[in-house]
Write a protein that holds these residues in place. Structure first.
Motif, PDB file in Angstrom:
ATOM      1  N   TRP A   1     -41.228 -42.151  61.550  1.00 40.36           N
ATOM      2  CA  TRP A   1     -40.452 -40.916  61.423  1.00 40.36           C
ATOM      3  C   TRP A   1     -39.460 -40.868  62.578  1.00 40.36           C
ATOM      4  O   TRP A   1     -39.724 -40.280  63.617  1.00 40.36           O
ATOM      5  CB  TRP A   1     -41.423 -39.734  61.456  1.00 40.36           C
ATOM      6  CG  TRP A   1     -40.901 -38.399  61.051  1.00 40.36           C
ATOM      7  CD1 TRP A   1     -40.665 -37.960  59.781  1.00 40.36           C
ATOM      8  CD2 TRP A   1     -40.606 -37.294  61.924  1.00 40.36           C
ATOM      9  NE1 TRP A   1     -40.228 -36.659  59.808  1.00 40.36           N
ATOM     10  CE2 TRP A   1     -40.190 -36.220  61.115  1.00 40.36           C
ATOM     11  CE3 TRP A   1     -40.641 -37.117  63.294  1.00 40.36           C
ATOM     12  CZ2 TRP A   1     -39.819 -34.993  61.632  1.00 40.36           C
ATOM     13  CZ3 TRP A   1     -40.263 -35.887  63.818  1.00 40.36           C
ATOM     14  CH2 TRP A   1     -39.864 -34.838  62.987  1.00 40.36           C
ATOM     15  N   PRO A   2     -38.288 -41.534  62.438  1.00 36.83           N
ATOM     16  CA  PRO A   2     -37.291 -41.541  63.514  1.00 36.83           C
ATOM     17  C   PRO A   2     -36.378 -40.318  63.427  1.00 36.83           C
ATOM     18  O   PRO A   2     -36.016 -39.874  62.338  1.00 36.83           O
ATOM     19  CB  PRO A   2     -36.503 -42.819  63.244  1.00 36.83           C
ATOM     20  CG  PRO A   2     -36.593 -42.991  61.761  1.00 36.83           C
ATOM     21  CD  PRO A   2     -37.928 -42.428  61.339  1.00 36.83           C
ATOM     22  N   ARG A   3     -35.992 -39.801  64.610  1.00 39.52           N
ATOM     23  CA  ARG A   3     -35.089 -38.656  64.666  1.00 39.52           C
ATOM     24  C   ARG A   3     -34.180 -38.772  65.885  1.00 39.52           C
ATOM     25  O   ARG A   3     -34.585 -39.252  66.943  1.00 39.52           O
ATOM     26  CB  ARG A   3     -35.857 -37.329  64.758  1.00 39.52           C
ATOM     27  CG  ARG A   3     -36.698 -36.989  63.520  1.00 39.52           C
ATOM     28  CD  ARG A   3     -35.826 -36.738  62.317  1.00 39.52           C
ATOM     29  NE  ARG A   3     -36.538 -36.301  61.137  1.00 39.52           N
ATOM     30  CZ  ARG A   3     -37.020 -37.095  60.181  1.00 39.52           C
ATOM     31  NH1 ARG A   3     -36.897 -38.401  60.282  1.00 39.52           N
ATOM     32  NH2 ARG A   3     -37.617 -36.595  59.123  1.00 39.52           N
ATOM     33  N   LEU A   4     -32.972 -38.290  65.717  1.00 44.41           N
ATOM     34  CA  LEU A   4     -32.007 -38.215  66.804  1.00 44.41           C
ATOM     35  C   LEU A   4     -32.140 -36.833  67.437  1.00 44.41           C
ATOM     36  O   LEU A   4     -32.269 -35.831  66.732  1.00 44.41           O
ATOM     37  CB  LEU A   4     -30.597 -38.413  66.242  1.00 44.41           C
ATOM     38  CG  LEU A   4     -29.462 -38.593  67.224  1.00 44.41           C
ATOM     39  CD1 LEU A   4     -29.698 -39.781  68.154  1.00 44.41           C
ATOM     40  CD2 LEU A   4     -28.156 -38.779  66.464  1.00 44.41           C
TER      41      LEU A   4
ATOM     42  N   PHE B   1     -33.511 -39.931  71.454  1.00 44.13           N
ATOM     43  CA  PHE B   1     -34.042 -40.473  70.209  1.00 44.13           C
ATOM     44  C   PHE B   1     -35.557 -40.431  70.321  1.00 44.13           C
ATOM     45  O   PHE B   1     -36.122 -40.664  71.394  1.00 44.13           O
ATOM     46  CB  PHE B   1     -33.565 -41.917  70.030  1.00 44.13           C
ATOM     47  CG  PHE B   1     -34.237 -42.647  68.907  1.00 44.13           C
ATOM     48  CD1 PHE B   1     -33.755 -42.559  67.611  1.00 44.13           C
ATOM     49  CD2 PHE B   1     -35.373 -43.416  69.142  1.00 44.13           C
ATOM     50  CE1 PHE B   1     -34.386 -43.216  66.569  1.00 44.13           C
ATOM     51  CE2 PHE B   1     -36.010 -44.081  68.107  1.00 44.13           C
ATOM     52  CZ  PHE B   1     -35.520 -43.982  66.820  1.00 44.13           C
ATOM     53  N   LEU B   2     -36.211 -40.156  69.210  1.00 41.20           N
ATOM     54  CA  LEU B   2     -37.666 -40.265  69.180  1.00 41.20           C
ATOM     55  C   LEU B   2     -38.088 -40.883  67.861  1.00 41.20           C
ATOM     56  O   LEU B   2     -37.346 -40.870  66.872  1.00 41.20           O
ATOM     57  CB  LEU B   2     -38.342 -38.906  69.392  1.00 41.20           C
ATOM     58  CG  LEU B   2     -38.185 -37.816  68.333  1.00 41.20           C
ATOM     59  CD1 LEU B   2     -39.120 -38.009  67.134  1.00 41.20           C
ATOM     60  CD2 LEU B   2     -38.461 -36.465  68.956  1.00 41.20           C
ATOM     61  N   MET B   3     -39.275 -41.457  67.881  1.00 45.83           N
ATOM     62  CA  MET B   3     -39.863 -41.967  66.646  1.00 45.83           C
ATOM     63  C   MET B   3     -41.362 -41.692  66.697  1.00 45.83           C
ATOM     64  O   MET B   3     -42.022 -41.934  67.713  1.00 45.83           O
ATOM     65  CB  MET B   3     -39.593 -43.453  66.456  1.00 45.83           C
ATOM     66  CG  MET B   3     -40.058 -43.947  65.089  1.00 45.83           C
ATOM     67  SD  MET B   3     -39.308 -45.513  64.606  1.00 45.83           S
ATOM     68  CE  MET B   3     -40.078 -46.649  65.737  1.00 45.83           C
ATOM     69  N   VAL B   4     -41.859 -41.171  65.600  1.00 44.92           N
ATOM     70  CA  VAL B   4     -43.262 -40.823  65.451  1.00 44.92           C
ATOM     71  C   VAL B   4     -43.908 -41.826  64.507  1.00 44.92           C
ATOM     72  O   VAL B   4     -43.259 -42.319  63.578  1.00 44.92           O
ATOM     73  CB  VAL B   4     -43.376 -39.386  64.879  1.00 44.92           C
ATOM     74  CG1 VAL B   4     -44.797 -39.010  64.524  1.00 44.92           C
ATOM     75  CG2 VAL B   4     -42.772 -38.382  65.858  1.00 44.92           C
TER      76      VAL B   4
END
Length: 154
Positions: A49-52, A62-65
């Motif tokens: 689940w990547p998000r800017l 940036f993060l990724m779950v």
């Protein structure tokens, strides 16, 4: 923070902004670049689940779950979700964006019914351990490769 930060889904329109997010040079050993994260998100599409992280019209991180993964890979039922990557741009660190990101991930995992948020980090002088412990994460005593595993009760 100049406005209220938000998470955005990655799109062709914001891809270049995501790829431009760079941590401080001394942190590059502790977190993979966004390009690697996006490649991993592509091959792990069901669980990534990547998000800017945006503030106004500026990409600040940036993060990724990871979602519902078989932690041990052995079908033992140890299914976990957590923060896989957190990259805050070098010139935006210390402004609350990391805390915002963890809070946003916490809210998303609660919405999905999770009761714990996991994270791993590289130990060392430039690693994020003080940041995570300061947010209430606790070390589990586990190691994944050379990383410390932490957990936060939701």
């Amino acid at each position: 923070m100049t406005s209220r930060p938000r998470l955005e889904v990655l799109t062709p329109a914001n891809l270049d902004a995501a790829l431009a997010v760079r941590v401080r040079p001394d942190q590059e050993v502790a977190v993979a670049p966004v390009a690697k994260s996006l490649a991993e998100a592509y091959v792990h599409g069901e669980t990534a689940w990547p998000r800017l992280i945006m503030d106004g019209d500026q990409a600040v991180g940036f993060l990724m779950v990871f979602l519902d993964i078989d932690w041990k890979g052995d079908g033992s039922g140890d299914v976990r979700s957590g923060l896989w990557r957190l990259n805050i741009a070098a010139d935006h660190q210390g402004k609350g964006y990391g805390r915002f990101a963890v809070a946003a991930v916490t809210a998303e995992l609660r919405r999905r019914g999770a009761d714990r948020l996991h994270v791993t980090w590289h130990p060392g002088p430039h690693g994020p351990e003080p940041f995570y412990l300061g947010l209430g994460f606790h070390k589990t005593g586990e190691q994944v490769e050379d990383q410390t595993v932490g957990v936060l009760a939701l």
